[in-house]
Structure formats: C-alpha cells, structure tokens
Design an enzyme around this catalytic site. Structure first.
Site, PDB file in Angstrom:
ATOM      1  N   ASP A   1      36.458  47.591  37.547  1.00  0.00           N
ATOM      2  CA  ASP A   1      35.274  48.456  37.547  1.00  0.00           C
ATOM      3  C   ASP A   1      35.362  49.595  36.528  1.00  0.00           C
ATOM      4  O   ASP A   1      34.358  50.242  36.240  1.00  0.00           O
ATOM      5  CB  ASP A   1      35.040  49.041  38.949  1.00  0.00           C
ATOM      6  CG  ASP A   1      34.638  47.965  39.938  1.00  0.00           C
ATOM      7  OD1 ASP A   1      34.018  46.979  39.503  1.00  0.00           O
ATOM      8  OD2 ASP A   1      34.959  48.097  41.130  1.00  0.00           O
TER       9      ASP A   1
ATOM     10  N   ARG B   1      36.842  38.061  36.782  1.00  0.00           N
ATOM     11  CA  ARG B   1      38.023  38.927  36.878  1.00  0.00           C
ATOM     12  C   ARG B   1      39.318  38.112  36.868  1.00  0.00           C
ATOM     13  O   ARG B   1      40.408  38.683  36.772  1.00  0.00           O
ATOM     14  CB  ARG B   1      37.942  39.813  38.123  1.00  0.00           C
ATOM     15  CG  ARG B   1      38.200  39.104  39.423  1.00  0.00           C
ATOM     16  CD  ARG B   1      38.056  40.063  40.603  1.00  0.00           C
ATOM     17  NE  ARG B   1      38.760  39.523  41.768  1.00  0.00           N
ATOM     18  CZ  ARG B   1      38.639  39.969  43.005  1.00  0.00           C
ATOM     19  NH1 ARG B   1      37.836  40.990  43.248  1.00  0.00           N
ATOM     20  NH2 ARG B   1      39.308  39.426  43.998  1.00  0.00           N
TER      21      ARG B   1
END
Lengths: 418, 418
Positions: free
Chosen positions: B144, B298
């Site tokens: 993030d 990810r």
C-alpha cells in the site's frame, strides 16, 4: 519474374504472440522480394479488406517489424466480424476479391482461429470460381488451443505459462496467509468451450500446491466440488481453485450467470470466480480471495513462453513458404515428435479439415474425479510453457512497438458493412 | 562476547519481496555469528511467538536462504492478527516477553506495515518496563506504500510495476479490438485507503494510452467519470480504467458495495471493476472487459522491480546492523536523494513517529480533474519500478523455495489465543 502483392490480416481475440506470426510473415516475404512485392495488412482485420482500408507494411522499418516479435496484441488491429455464409452474403466475398484484384494481391494470409480458417477456406474456393485464383493460407492463432490437427495453437503456450506462473505465485501467497486469513484462492481464466487454459493451472500440483480445476468439459457438481475443497483445506490448510469461464451446470447455465444482479436488478455483472468463491464461503465458511485475469492473461507478453513465440514466428514464416510453393487452402501446423526432450516440426493441414472443428480436452487428460489433470496432460502441456523470451525494458516498462500503419491509397468506391 | 538469539516475523498481507527482507535479515545475522546465535522465525507471524511456535532458521542451507530473495509470499507464514492495546490485553505482551526470555532472544525484527510498527513499538516499551530489555526493530513492508517518513515501502515498487506492465499490455489488446469489440478495459487494483497502486497505472500514459484512474483519495463522481471515458473513447477509440478497490462515493460507500446481490439476496460478490464496467455500458453502450488482479499483483515475483527487491533486502540487512548498533524502537527507511538518475540511501526513523500514521497520495500527485497523475507523481513512481530481477525458471516455471521450517522445541506451557 513479376512481383505480386500479399495481404495479411489478424482476426478475433488477439494474443501475446500473434504479432510474432505477423513478424514471421512480413520478414519472410521481405526475403522473397523477387516474388512478393508489398505485404498489405488489413486495418482491423478482414474489415480492412472489405472497406479497402489497407496498411502499407513496406513503410515500416526492419526494426519496427522485428519489434513485432516481442509486442503483444494485434499491431494492425483485429476484429470480431464473421463473414456470413456464401449464400447469405456473397456480396462480401465478391468485394474481397474485388479489393484483392485492385491491389494485385495474389496471396491471402489470414491469422486467426476456427472461424477465420473457415473464411479463409471460402475465400479460396470463391476466388477460383470467380476466375481470380488466390492462394489463401491460414496462420493458426488462438489462446483457446481448440484448432484440430495442429498439436497446439500459437497464443496458447503463453497463456498457459501466465496461468501456471500466476496460480503458483498466488498459491504461495495464500499458503502464507491461511493460518488466520484467506484459505481459498479462486482464479478465473478464459476458455468458453475448451478447458485447455484452466488445465495449465494443474501444472502447479508438482510444486506441492493443492489445486482444484473446474473445466467446461465437466458438468459442475457443487456438492462434490465443495467436498473436494474442504478435503484439501483440511489436509493442506489452503487450496487454489482455477475455474474456466466456460464452467457450467448440467443444464448448460454458466456459473457466471448464477443469478447475480446489480442494484437495478440487471443480471450478471459477470465472473465465475466470485460465484465459486461465495459458494465456498457459504458452505465452509473459509475466507477467500478471487481474481479474474481476463485480458491480462492473453496480453501478458512479459511472461510469454519462448516455445510459443518461436512457433508463432515459424508458422508465419511457413505460411509464406507454403504460398510461394504453390499451396492453397492450407494451414501450417505444429507436429509434435517427442514430449521429452520436446521436439516438433512444422506440418501442413488442408483447411477443409480444419474449418468448423473444435478440439476439446481429451477425457484422459482430466483426472477421473474431474478436478485435475493427468500425467498425460502434464506431458502435453509442459513443453508448451518452456523457455522465457523477456522483452527489453526501458524505464521499468517493456518496449512494445506501435507501428505507423500508413494507409494505402484507395482505388475503389466505398463499401458498406452490414 | 556471548551470543544471543534473534526473532523475526512476517506480518499482514505478504508481498513479492518480503522474503527478500527476510533474506537480508538472516544473511546479515549469519555474518555476525560472534554476536547473534540463531535467528528464530515466528511460524505464521506473531502468532508463532505467542504460541511459542518458533522456526529454527539455522536448519536452512545458505542456498535456501539465498533463494528467499527471489521467492514471493511469506516463507514462514504471516498472519492477520493485531495485538490489542496494552490495557486491553497486557497478557499477550507479557507472553511475548516470556517466550523471548525462554529462548534468550535479545532482538526482535518485525516485518510489516503500520499495525506491526505499532506492535513493535509497544513490545519495545513493555519489555523495558518488565526488566527484559529487548531491541525491537521494524522492517517496513506494505504494497500500500502508506508508511510515513520512508520515501517508499518494499513491496510497493513491484506491485506498481505489475500494474503498469499489465495495464500497458491489456491496453494494447483493447486498442486492437476496439473497432468492432471491446472499447473500455477496467482493471481493479489494491489500495483500500491510499491510491499509490492505482497511480502506477498512470505511467502508461507516456506510452500513448488513454487512461482514467479512480483513486480512493478522490470522491467518485459518476457523471464526470462517464464524461471522461466518453471523451477518451471518442478521441482514441478506446480507453483503460484503473480503479482502486478503495474508490468510494461521497457518502463513503465503496463502489464495490453498490448493491450487487447474488441469487440468495446476499450482498456483494465484490469487485469495483465489474461495477464500473457496467456503469460505462449502461451510460455509453460501449463493450467492456474487466479484470481483478487481487493476489496476482502482490505475489507477482516474476515481474518484480529490481529496485524494490534491492531495497527490501537492504532494509532487512540494515535492521540487523541497527540492532547490533544498539538501536531500539526504530525502522530503517528509504531516503530519496534524487529522482533522475535515481539515488537513495538507507535512513532511520523512530517508531514513535511511524506508528499509526498513514501516508496518502499528496493532492499534487493527482491531476486537477482527479482522473490522472501529475508529472511530479511520475517522477516519484518511475524509479521505483526500474529494473528487472527475473527469477530462474525450470520447466517453464519460476524456481521458488519452500523452506523446511523446522520447529524449535518448546520450553513453556501452551498459550491460548483470544
């Protein structure tokens, strides 16, 4: 010998390697400048031929054409436009011949799947009957891997590699999280009718990953599916599900159609993956994550299979050689000689035998319970994902070419597409 | 000097490079065998410490540890388990100290995001007050990119590269198809609160791709969004939308929550991408495709950023060096020196300043209309996705290590997680 021109067009859904076939066609044609004048490309596929919207590929540098080998998508534009039958719309076929005649096109290279093989075949037949004989050669392309005769189709190996790599990576992720969080990961992949792409997910089993595959060829049985997922999670702590978009209930309804409605009551925002993930949650309470790869899978040139890129190029090259050899209404194919070490040669198939035949997964490629792939299937798939063919990167992003796509001056009047 | 042991744990959502930090910690600790005895890892993160479920990393070969550098996911398991406040559950903190004491652990390396920085800080404070001083060092990790002080967070650069590469490839695909088929492609990416990941999609603008980005930082305005998409499609024939999962309406409702119901009337199968895609279809009639990258983004070690991998390793390495240097309650950071050519050094931040602070996209990183990124943002992002660090492949798949994860014999009684 006088030179005559060639026409090349891309058809249907594009792939990570269809441009490698274009590269094979154009580079090979350029090597035979004594016989082939210009390769004209159809802007947006066959529509470019119908509307006389031709691209002059001779305006592109050798470097730009070489760059096609490492560029995904269709460099000249593709289209979803199926020519109707000869009876229903003879006008379209006649227009094609008219355009080819106007630009002295003697060779027609059509790069696509089953529908375009059929079109290619019909164009060849009609041109002969109209007194303008054209050599029509089909260059196979489809991520679905569902063309007959050829051992595999360019585009498939790279999608298979993408799916196997992505499923492996995501499975490692889920395995890390499973103790307190996500236990089931669902990946939706392409394949409306044939489960070849989903099958590639089965390759990660040999890396110790518990995986359940949902094929379009196997009717979905919710109870058995849930039981299988539960058994794997109990044994391994997690599991990965690879679901084909074409997976369906016994009555033929796609899983993705399972009554999902938006706020306005409109049916189906789409996605078999969320449907399957929610089924697991409802029945077993396991936390899930899901992904829908969609275009990412077929455009992923960055993780293309070297075998696939090589074959895509060779089939484009061979198409030109077959044309120069006087062949007509044929398609070059991949003929497998051996699984391990992998060996193949380029063969040839008559379009009459290719058109309108779909190749599904053989039943003995799918495990008896319907949720996995057999050793035989693994032997088939493994060579197709072998090798990497990394593109060049600048500033962190791959260098993909965008051609100039210079139009050829029109010689005919307009033509209205219906 | 007597040796004492270290403890290392991975926390929260894993990334493509968190294992590179683990590699940096363990390899550096092994170089200081005169002071650091064994690095114990927590099985499934901090839960492993609470339940005394420790892994003896000294049982892993140097090759296996080196392999962590190119392996995505959390090799020791991670967890989503936030320690409560000291007041609410002092028992957990005391148990941690008890376990550390039992295994002569003097150094605590915690590899995670904002929550784990907070935990790390509290552990350091409490251990001092309990008379068992422990050096607690936080190793930053989060896709993030929302930790303060550090210029960027390991994990982010690789997701950003994945998103930019995938969006570029899919955009080339849509561009090929747009004449007769798909005109709008929607890619959903992670980022519940901060739009850093979505921002990476803006990097493909410099490759000529028309792209609209939907950030969590900008309230969604459906009318303006539709107008923007329409303008781009009219100008370019197609466009790509990158939507953050955290994109929301002015009232705070996530786009993904927009009333989607399954056949049983249960809310939300999830996905902002299908919601956005259907909005476009409703308003403009354009054919769309959508993808949800989810874990694929990810976990995608195969397309990791070399810069990111390098920084992840260096921050792990630096954490150990800081510990040996007597530092406590700190986190090594990335300090940017220059954008172009990119230069950085490893700095240091006090955990008191890191814990519970979220870093959002600065408003001047987002274009005035709220749908794109500014030149300043591009200058920030570009270095972070630079360089490739291809894993080794065998049989077409990347070689990722799975450790043996040998348990350390327990010395204490059981502990019940609440």
């Amino acid at each position: 010998m006088n030179t005559r021109n060639a026409f090349y067009a891309q058809s249907g859904g594009v792939t990570a390697v269809i441009n490698a076939s274009a590269c094979g066609v154009i580079e090979t044609a350029r090597k035979h400048a004594d016989r082939i004048g210009t390769v004209f490309a159809g802007r947006n596929g066959i529509i470019g031929a119908l509307t006389e919207d031709l691209i002059d590929t001779s305006q592109e540098s050798a470097d730009a054409i070489a760059g096609l080998r490492t560029t995904p998508s269709g460099a000249f534009g593709s289209c979803r436009f199926k020519l109707k039958s000869l009876d229903a719309n003879r006008r379209e076929y006649e227009r094609l011949i008219e355009v080819f005649k106007a630009h002295d096109i003697a060779w027609f290279f059509y790069n696509g799947g089953g529908d375009s093989a059929d079109t290619c075949f019909k164009v060849s037949q009609l041109s002969a009957s109209m007194g303008y004989p054209l050599q029509a050669i089909h260059v196979p392309k489809t991520v679905d891997n569902d063309l007959p005769i050829t051992d595999c189709c360019p585009g498939f190996g790279s999608v298979a590699k993408y799916v196997a790599v992505s499923a492996l990576e995501a499975s490692f992720d889920v395995r890390s999280m499973a103790r307190t969080s996500t236990k089931v990961f669902v990946l939706e992949v392409m394949g409306r009718h044939a489960g070849w792409i989903a099958a590639a997910g089965g390759l990660i089993e040999d890396h110790g990953i518990p995986v359940v595959i949902l094929f379009p060829e196997i009717e979905f049985d919710q109870q058995r599916f849930i039981a299988r997922v539960d058994a794997l999670v109990r044994e391994h702590g997690y599991c990965t599900v690879v679901v084909s978009e074409g997976c369906h209930h016994p009555d033929g309804t796609f899983l993705a159609e399972q009554g999902t409605r938006d706020a306005f009551g409109h049916a189906q925002l789409g996605g078999a993956a969320p449907v399957v993930a929610n089924m697991v949650k409802e029945a077993l309470g396991y936390k899930f994550h899901w992904a829908v790869a969609d275009y990412l899978q077929r455009a992923a040139r960055h993780i293309a299979s070297k075998t696939d890129v090589q074959q895509a190029y060779e089939l484009g090259q061979k198409a030109v050689e077959l044309a120069l050899d006087g062949q007509n209404a044929v398609m070059p194919t991949v003929e497998r000689i051996a699984d391990e070490p992998y060996a193949y040669r380029i063969g040839i198939a008559a379009l009459a035998d290719v058109a309108n035949v779909e190749k599904f997964m053989p039943r003995d490629f799918i495990t008896e319970d319907g949720f996995g792939i057999t050793e035989r299937c693994k032997r088939y798939l493994k060579p197709l994902i072998q090798g990497e063919d990394h593109p060049t990167y600048v500033d962190g992003l791959p260098v993909y070419v965008t051609l100039r796509n210079v139009p050829v001056p029109k010689k005919l009047g307009p033509f209205e597409l219906k």
